[in-house]
Design a protein around this motif. Structure first.
Motif, PDB file in Angstrom:
ATOM      1  N   PRO A 363       1.588  -3.847   3.388  1.00  0.00           N
ATOM      2  CA  PRO A 363       1.793  -5.481   2.911  1.00  0.00           C
ATOM      3  C   PRO A 363      -0.005  -6.204   2.582  1.00  0.00           C
ATOM      4  O   PRO A 363       0.415  -7.220   3.206  1.00  0.00           O
ATOM      5  CB  PRO A 363       2.448  -5.862   4.304  1.00  0.00           C
ATOM      6  N   VAL A 364      -0.875  -5.447   2.225  1.00  0.00           N
ATOM      7  CA  VAL A 364      -1.841  -6.119   2.026  1.00  0.00           C
ATOM      8  C   VAL A 364      -1.832  -7.645   1.390  1.00  0.00           C
ATOM      9  O   VAL A 364      -2.434  -7.977   1.577  1.00  0.00           O
ATOM     10  CB  VAL A 364      -2.451  -5.444   0.805  1.00  0.00           C
ATOM     11  N   PRO A 376      -2.553 -15.671   2.820  1.00  0.00           N
ATOM     12  CA  PRO A 376      -2.154 -14.679   2.571  1.00  0.00           C
ATOM     13  C   PRO A 376      -3.358 -13.927   1.523  1.00  0.00           C
ATOM     14  O   PRO A 376      -3.455 -14.909   0.346  1.00  0.00           O
ATOM     15  CB  PRO A 376      -1.306 -14.581   2.328  1.00  0.00           C
ATOM     16  N   LEU A 377      -3.767 -13.035   1.188  1.00  0.00           N
ATOM     17  CA  LEU A 377      -4.826 -12.637   0.384  1.00  0.00           C
ATOM     18  C   LEU A 377      -4.465 -12.879  -0.837  1.00  0.00           C
ATOM     19  O   LEU A 377      -4.641 -13.182  -1.689  1.00  0.00           O
ATOM     20  CB  LEU A 377      -4.974 -11.216   0.770  1.00  0.00           C
ATOM     21  N   GLY A 378      -2.291 -12.624  -1.068  1.00  0.00           N
ATOM     22  CA  GLY A 378      -2.228 -12.205  -1.970  1.00  0.00           C
ATOM     23  C   GLY A 378      -1.820 -14.361  -2.706  1.00  0.00           C
ATOM     24  O   GLY A 378      -1.592 -14.089  -3.613  1.00  0.00           O
ATOM     25  N   VAL A 385      -1.977  -3.389  -6.310  1.00  0.00           N
ATOM     26  CA  VAL A 385      -2.245  -1.951  -5.632  1.00  0.00           C
ATOM     27  C   VAL A 385      -2.199  -0.978  -6.955  1.00  0.00           C
ATOM     28  O   VAL A 385      -1.578  -1.514  -7.809  1.00  0.00           O
ATOM     29  CB  VAL A 385      -1.043  -1.515  -4.544  1.00  0.00           C
ATOM     30  N   THR A 386      -3.080   0.045  -6.274  1.00  0.00           N
ATOM     31  CA  THR A 386      -2.702   1.015  -7.447  1.00  0.00           C
ATOM     32  C   THR A 386      -2.617   2.441  -6.951  1.00  0.00           C
ATOM     33  O   THR A 386      -2.627   2.424  -5.446  1.00  0.00           O
ATOM     34  CB  THR A 386      -3.840   0.987  -8.950  1.00  0.00           C
TER      35      THR A 386
END
Length: 551
Positions: A363-364, A376-378, A385-386
């Protein structure tokens, strides 16, 4: 003291008040407390024909009148140019390597001037203003009245500062000088005259300070800390604690504290670019900050983390560490914040997490920006992501680059290829379908743990963009009624319809913000959306595998 005709005597109201020194053909520097009367005249004792020249204070340093008040500097302008070579300056701090310093003052009874020999006690500034001076012997001329405003010079006559305070008692042989870098705080024009340790050319230094003045006059909106990062490059000195409060402060630090001779020209070029205005916007342009995570061979719970920033197509390392998995989030938060200094001014940041395939569902995007910012960073930035395997595979990157070139030159809209979980096709069949249809955008109804073979097909074909719900259906093959994954794909299709692939990170960020702001965020369809997006043009240097030492 050869060739020092630039040494000046200052008179106020016909009385000798102190000393000064010529720095341009008609500019003289002295202490503000020296010129507290009218009229002000300047004489050059080593050029008797240049006596009693009228002068006016054009730049006051802001001195408030107290003996220990800062800003005790005044810039005098003569009524005409004088045929005298101005003083030369040494780099800041040069006084520390000299066994003796000289000052040329005009105490009572010495209208022609007299020399005093002193040395710098320490590089430490008293009250962030003065360098303490003390006599080199118990005899000779002390720094008494009439020395205020005198240039303090090295034996080769280069100036390192100005006498600002003298001893009040005849037997006390100490004084204080304003070093040149402090003087420049109160008259910015001095910065173009004082060389730095990096030996930038006078032309480059002068251009930089002219550009700083232009930027200030234009009210240029710029980040001094980021400009400093651009000037020193990825391997230059770290940003000083607290950063810079102004563009002037950053420019002065680059000039006088950075050894790299190219730092001043780089900063000047960047300022010129900003003053010229931004280039035409390109919607597909990103400046990635890349966070690479990998299991470390040092232990079951150890993770190797590398954070990099990309600028002008080049990767700039920020930091690499090996730490327990529970400490990764805090480590990444701090290094991502630091990475922004390496991005170009005004660049569009993209956070890219390169993850092992088994961690793609981390959950980055929900990680907070920092301990004092719960965003949140997002939601704060476009975040993707990759997959680490294809990120480092030359073969897969080659195929991805071809697809992205087609996406950039072809139609903007991309069709969403659905992978449902109610009756999923076999992975080999999906792989053939994605290849036959040359799929660009695939939406999954379930996370990678529920559909591992199907995700492998999408990653290895390879498809440029994959989307899925992190907390979607955990099991596959169930009845279609009330399928959360199907509902996710039903909402996702219209949300990304017509959005160019290069713009999807920005669009997904908007969806994350929309979900977070919803009255019932936990029920919003996009609350856990994960975007796998991998454009090789954004990462032109394939990263080698992280070093994983075995304990």
């Amino acid at each position: 003291m050869t060739g020092t005709a630039w040494q000046a005597r200052i008179e106020c109201g016909g009385v000798v008040a102190g000393a000064g020194f010529l720095v341009t053909p008609r500019t003289v520097l002295t202490c503000a407390h020296v010129v507290q009367g009218d009229p002000v005249t300047v004489s050059f004792p080593n050029r008797p024909e240049l006596a009693g020249l009228p002068a006016a204070v054009t730049v006051p340093g802001g001195w408030a009148g107290g003996a220990t008040d800062p800003g005790d500097l005044a810039v005098l302008e003569l009524d005409r140019d004088v045929p005298v070579a101005p003083a030369r300056f040494a780099p800041p701090g040069a006084e520390q390597g000299s066994p003796s310093l000289l000052a040329y003052g005009f105490p009572d009874g010495y209208d022609e001037g007299v020399l005093a020999q002193y040395r710098a006690v320490s590089r430490t500034l008293i009250a962030d203003q003065w360098v303490q001076l003390e006599a080199t012997s118990a005899h000779g001329q002390p720094l008494a009245g009439g020395f205020s405003g005198a240039a303090v010079t090295l034996p080769d006559d280069r100036v390192v500062g100005m006498v600002a305070q003298v001893a009040g008692e005849p037997d006390v042989r100490v004084g204080r000088m304003l070093p040149t870098e402090v003087m420049a705080r109160y008259w910015y024009g001095l910065g173009a005259l004082v060389p730095g340790p990096g030996a930038a050319s006078p032309a480059a230094t002068g251009r930089l300070h002219a550009l700083v003045r232009r930027a200030e006059a234009a009210g240029l909106d710029c980040d001094p800390d980021r400009l400093y990062g651009h000037a020193v490059g990825p391997f230059g000195p770290d940003l000083p604690p607290g950063g810079f409060g102004s563009l002037r402060a950053a420019a002065a630090y680059v000039q006088w504290q950075v050894d790299d001779p190219e730092a001043v020209p780089r900063l000047a070029r960047r300022l010129a670019e900003l003053l010229a205005g931004p280039p035409a916007p390109r919607t597909s342009a990103w400046s990635p900050i890349v966070v690479e995570l990998e299991r470390s061979g040092a232990g079951q719970d150890q993770v190797t983390v590398r954070v990099s920033a990309y600028r002008d197509g080049q990767r700039r390392p920020v930091d690499t560490g090996r730490l327990p998995r529970g400490e990764v989030r805090a480590y990444v938060q701090q290094r991502v914040d630091r990475a922004f200094v390496h991005l170009a001014e005004g660049a569009e940041a993209l956070l890219a997490f390169v993850l092992p395939r088994e961690w793609l569902n981390e959950p980055v995007a929900h990680w907070e920006c920092g301990p004092e910012d719960s965003t949140p960073l997002g939601c704060a930035h476009p975040l993707v992501v990759t997959d680490a395997t294809r990120h480092r595979s030359g073969r897969l990157r080659h195929h991805l680059a071809k697809k992205w070139r087609r996406l950039e030159t072809g139609p903007a809209a991309t069709a969403l290829h659905r992978v449902d979980c109610t009756s999923p096709e076999r992975p080999p069949s999906l792989r053939k379908r994605l290849r036959d249809e040359d799929a660009d955008l695939v939406g999954y109804a379930a996370p990678p743990t529920a559909l591992p073979g199907h995700f492998e097909a999408g990653l290895n074909v390879p498809v440029p963009v994959l989307l899925w719900p992190r907390t979607g259906c955990a099991d596959v093959g169930h009845a279609p009624a009330a399928c959360a994954g199907a509902a996710f794909l039903d909402a996702l299709g219209p949300a990304v319809q017509g959005v160019p692939a290069a713009e999807l990170p920005r669009r997904i960020r908007s969806l994350r913000e929309e979900a977070a702001a919803d009255d019932a965020p936990d029920r919003h369809w996009a609350k856990d959306i994960q975007l796998l997006w991998d454009d090789p043009h954004c990462f032109p240097e394939p990263a080698a595998g992280l070093h994983s030492p075995v304990a």
